[in-house]
Write an enzyme that holds these catalytic residues in place. Structure first.
Site, short mmCIF file in Angstrom:
data_model
loop_
_atom_site.label_atom_id
_atom_site.label_comp_id
_atom_site.label_asym_id
_atom_site.label_seq_id
_atom_site.Cartn_x
_atom_site.Cartn_y
_atom_site.Cartn_z
N GLY B 183 -36.75 -5.29 -50.41
CA GLY B 183 -37.28 -6.44 -51.14
C GLY B 183 -38.16 -7.33 -50.28
N GLU B 304 -41.41 -19.55 -52.40
CA GLU B 304 -42.29 -19.44 -51.23
C GLU B 304 -43.46 -18.52 -51.56
OE1 GLU B 304 -39.40 -17.92 -48.29
OE2 GLU B 304 -38.91 -20.00 -47.86
N GLU B 320 -45.97 -21.96 -45.81
CA GLU B 320 -44.97 -21.69 -44.77
C GLU B 320 -45.62 -21.23 -43.48
OE1 GLU B 320 -41.99 -18.87 -46.07
OE2 GLU B 320 -41.29 -18.57 -44.01
N CYS B 322 -44.51 -19.13 -41.33
CA CYS B 322 -44.43 -17.66 -41.27
C CYS B 322 -45.52 -16.99 -42.11
CB CYS B 322 -43.08 -17.16 -41.79
SG CYS B 322 -41.74 -17.33 -40.60
N CYS B 403 -36.54 -18.68 -39.98
CA CYS B 403 -37.46 -17.59 -39.66
C CYS B 403 -38.68 -18.07 -38.89
CB CYS B 403 -37.92 -16.90 -40.94
SG CYS B 403 -38.45 -18.05 -42.22
#
Lengths: 640, 640
Positions: B183, B304, B320, B322, B403
């Site tokens: 996923g 997100e 974000e 990341c 993360c």
């Protein structure tokens, strides 16, 4: 209302008031013939009527919900107002049968609540903060009072009074009594209504107890067992400090304004100046810093709440329909205590813009949230993420939490209460239209017969018809939006009309047939927002009279945010007979980007002077938006 | 990288690259001395290291979480890059000891996952959609590859290869194999890294399987048991259609760009043109319609995720950290396949703006979401409602879902990989600064020694030092933002420099000491957004070179949205030595409302011409915002 304030006025009862035609009559008629039946249908479909039989068992569909009673009895209240003015045997029978269900559902000690009496009877009054028990009771009281006034029926009134007696016995400061108040205010103003019908002082005391107790230590909301929902800060429940110390409108907007209305009721009945001062402070907090131009309040969906000063996002506006109705209730009470046009201005702003936008033109679908701008792609693309928007910008026939539709129904069924009032020697016209009303003044009785295409036209003719000639003050509101106006008495212009608190005052010996013609200038106006409203800087909204206008994609193309209104060119209003039942539209000149300048780029160096093309734009009244299919909409538009 | 594309280039290994000083050296140093230790401290505090021992039992604190492994191994990857360039015995011992824990935690069949091996070992591979199992595996592979390249250590590489073999045995299309993919993409690009280290074809096949299988029928994500979280539409997982048919960037932004990077890797390794075309389509979808001026992507916090074209809200921007790192990974791969400056432009935009803004000036605190405007009252008033904002606009030392901090750490520890590359006969300088790098070309080896105060100054001097004179192409990027530039070779201006795909190409027989001086004009520029970006119409953002600037309350007062920049006056840049370690600031002229015109009103009729007062404003680089206390901030400002 038996206000202690010398200046206080009271509306003539609904039975004395009628609309003669036009804009308002249509609103009332659609409400009666479409909205009231549609809401009842939704109650039946969803099990809300069945629930009152207390026959639900686990495994059956439509498990009763903690605030379903409030939905049903708000509908009864609306239907009752309607019955009082337009008798309807079938509707009356329907109302009576539902009221009988409530009477039959009543516990021997007086308790009524279809959720608790069915699902967890032993838990009653254990979670006042979250479970809306006294809120449901309050709406039942209002319905009972309305039905009694409309038809004389005591089918709901007697159970309501018995229930109120139980509350009075249960809650209070005497030994053995429960210390408590409701997480969702409503019981306060509702109990005052029972008091006004019966004149029984213990009812006023009960209402005053709930108002006074809130926010005191130990906090009445902290006595919670078995809380089902998350706890918000006490300010969310207007319970962070006592009523008399409140100064900022915080928390859930409907709860807040129901409470403020209850505070004003107690202030009116008791002459409590400290309470009235608190009402004035929270009024200013709302109206000067936390209210949309549409009269919408409670800007965030998160908790349906006020946030902070000047925080009024447009596309994300919550502005619940119920919250603007609650603001109208608060405004009306302040207006009756102290007839100042600033209160009527807000009442009218909320009514004509948010509340009317909250129901479809055909009367059968509703908004819960009333956005001030709409971008349909937010709701209709493959990236719609589950749960993103609880209330999308299309009207629906009902909701899981379906408080707004019956609130709209009861409001439009009782419109006359907001249009007029009278004190001993003065009669007030607050909102204009085609209406007739009888008043009992100290010096005699008088009826006013008002003819106007308001809110679409500023010419207001009022014919005064006293039973016999006598002296009184005719008070006609000069709306805050009216920068220019003039008035004629029996055809002759008054050169120096007297105004008091925003009301034109004409004092004389009135004879039948005396005619006052008020002319309010309704040129379209571009309005700007306070520079601290960060969403509106560099933008204007168009108003004409009391109506806020919006632009829609169907009339103006996509990317409405790219339109810059040119205020050096005139805004022109015209009446569009073909649109809806005929509405004014406002047209003007604007600028737009040239797509050919972009060639797919997302960012580019700005030209020192923007290269734009001239376009026309067309605005319609916001209260009619989203009645011609989905599309972009916006109220606040960039200025060139 | 063994790309099949003729034009493909490859970065020189990190060991051949070093920063000589200035802006970039500081970024790398702060990352090594502050960020890397701070992130490890947070892992220890929160039990993330302890979890690898598989010793957690119910009742103990710090229950292992499904994606904790990814946090730790991303940190290992970052620490490894750092060790490869700056040996550090203590750090190396720490890294080795954590890698040993992973080796010891490995199941006999090769499986590694501290959550599953501790909490529910029987459930492995049952919920590929939600539980990030292959995502964690992928990050472990990346860490193992980085450590092996940096120090030669196989402590993590051998377990990683054994784990990869288990995946290769488990997943695939052969009889008896599982049909599945993750996923949260990451395994695809990571397995390619193992392939590149080992040259073992089965690893490339495994990566290609995960890329190819996604979005085919029956969908590999539908094979889910025991789902823990809500199901999103398949497009959220980039699994609505096969990779080769993707054309729009949808769903979770980090997952999307990790996937696109993996797709590009497979395209590079296999020469699959169809896959490369899909990469180009999603690239355009992002860069032309769904990317903030800061290189931020994924505009909504809800999932997100990407939303729809031109939907780029500023105050509510998610963006974000990341996700911008993921965009850099994708951009870098596209750039290496096809050296076009448009890819480097985006890589640099994301790096210098969002990614750098994602970490504090001191290197020890992090943003998860990178708003483009900030109103502190949203986060700090009595109306802050529980759960309203998961990621407020202040940097924190870590998060529950943490993360971003280790992603920042690994990015800044491997910066050199984004600055340069070489193909057989060409050497590329993508991002400028004070750096030295050795390259192996077909004709011989060469080092470049580049000196520049970039991104604060546009003068870039590059000295070429071939081991012996030979012919090759020196390719210097001409950034998309550079509207004016010039170049000198050994002191003489080139009159008609040749550019290819946005790179200045100088082909000659190079001798040691040959010097190229590129001058990029860094006048501040006002940039506007596409008219369909409804949040930016009527506004401009200030850029200078590759840096996006913002205005902060500390420099410009409250109500930043009320400032209208006067573009008829010059924007002036100056270097402020006293601010941080010295930064350029941009100053200019603007207008503001006069508070005295308002007298507490919330709305008033607009003047035909706005009455404004002239003010000065000062903008600082966005990547340094929120380093001087809380306050308003905005990038997009109204123009007068």
């Amino acid at each position: 209302m038996s206000s202690k304030a010398a200046s206080a006025s009271h509306p003539s009862p609904l039975k004395k008031f009628s609309f003669a035609g036009g804009f308002w009559k249509r609103a009332e008629d659609v409400n009666r013939t479409e909205t009231i039946p549609a809401v009842l249908d939704f109650w039946k479909e969803t099990g809300r009527i069945e629930a009152i039989k207390l026959a639900w068992k686990p495994g059956m569909p439509n498990r009763p919900h903690i605030f379903w009673d409030s939905d049903v009895v708000k509908w009864i209240e609306g239907a009752a107002y309607s019955l009082g003015r337009t008798p309807d045997k079938k509707l009356e029978a329907e109302v009576e049968s539902i009221c009988k269900l409530y009477a039959e559902s009543q516990s021997p000690d007086g308790y009524i609540n279809s959720y608790y009496n069915t699902i967890e009877p032993e838990k009653r009054f254990t979670n006042l903060r979250d479970n809306h028990e006294l809120y449901c009771a309050g709406h039942l009281f209002e319905a009972a009072a309305a039905l009694y006034e409309a038809t004389g029926s005591r089918t709901l009134l007697d159970p309501a009074l018995k229930f109120a007696a139980l509350l009075s016995k249960t809650f209070g400061r005497k030994p053995g009594q429960r210390h408590g108040c409701c997480g969702h205010e409503e019981i306060e103003l509702a109990t005052v209504k029972l008091y006004r019908i019966t004149g029984e002082k213990w009812l006023l005391d009960l209402a005053a107890y709930f108002v006074d107790e809130r926010g005191r230590e130990p906090n009445c909301l902290e006595a919670v067992e078995g809380s089902h929902t998350k706890a918000w800060p006490l300010a969310y429940y207007q319970a962070d400090k006592p009523a008399r110390e409140q100064s900022e409108a915080n928390g859930h907007a409907v709860r807040a304004c129901y409470f403020y209305a209850g505070m004003a009721d107690i202030a009116a009945e008791t002459g409590d100046k400290e309470l009235l001062e608190a009402c004035k402070r929270v009024w200013d907090s709302i109206v000067l810093r936390r209210m949309y131009i549409t009269g919408g309040i409670g800007s965030t969906s998160h908790g349906e709440a006020f946030t902070f000063d000047y925080d009024l996002p447009n596309e994300d506006a919550y502005a619940e329909t119920c919250a603007s109705i609650a603001l109208m209730l608060f405004a009306q009470r302040m207006l009756l205590i102290s007839p100042e046009s600033k209160y009527a201005d807000v009442m009218e702003r909320a009514l004509l813009n948010t509340v009317m936008a909250g129901v479809s033109f055909d009367g059968r679908a509703f908004f819960y949230a009333n956005h001030l701008a709409n971008k349909p792609e937010r709701y209709s693309n493959i990236n719609v993420l589950p749960g993103r928007n609880p209330f999308p910008p299309e009207r629906l026939k009902g909701f899981g939490c379906s408080c707004c539709p019956p609130n709209v129904a009861r409001l439009f069924a009782s419109l006359g209460l907001y249009f007029q009032s009278a004190s001993g020697s003065a009669v007030y016209s607050h909102i204009y239209g085609d209406w007739d009303c009888e008043f009992a003044l100290v010096g005699g009785s008088v009826s006013l017969s008002q003819r106007s295409a308001y809110p679409y036209d500023g010419h207001v003719a009022t014919v005064v018809k006293p039973a016999k000639p006598f002296s009184f003050d005719l008070m006609l509101r000069v709306p805050g939006w009216a920068s220019k106006w003039s008035v004629k008495l029996n055809g002759r212009r008054l050169a120096k009309p007297e105004t008091v608190n925003g009301y034109l005052k004409i004092s004389r010996l009135w004879k039948a047939g005396d005619k006052v013609e008020l002319d309010l200038d309704m040129q379209p106006v571009a309005v700007e927002g306070h520079p601290s409203v960060r969403f509106n800087t560099g933008r204007v909204a168009i108003m004409r009279g009391p109506l806020v206008f919006c632009i829609e994609e169907g009339d103006n193309g996509k990317d409405l945010n790219d339109i810059r209104i040119d205020l050096s060119k005139p805004l022109k209003a015209r009446f569009d007979k073909a649109l809806f039942d005929g509405v004014p539209v406002v047209e003007g000149s604007a600028f737009r980007s040239k797509p050919e300048d972009w060639n797919k780029a997302l960012y580019k160096a700005a030209d020192a002077k923007p290269k734009l093309k001239r376009v026309k734009f067309k605005a319609i009244p916001y209260n009619r938006w989203a009645n011609r299919g989905a599309g972009e909409m916006q109220i606040w538009t960039l200025r060139a």
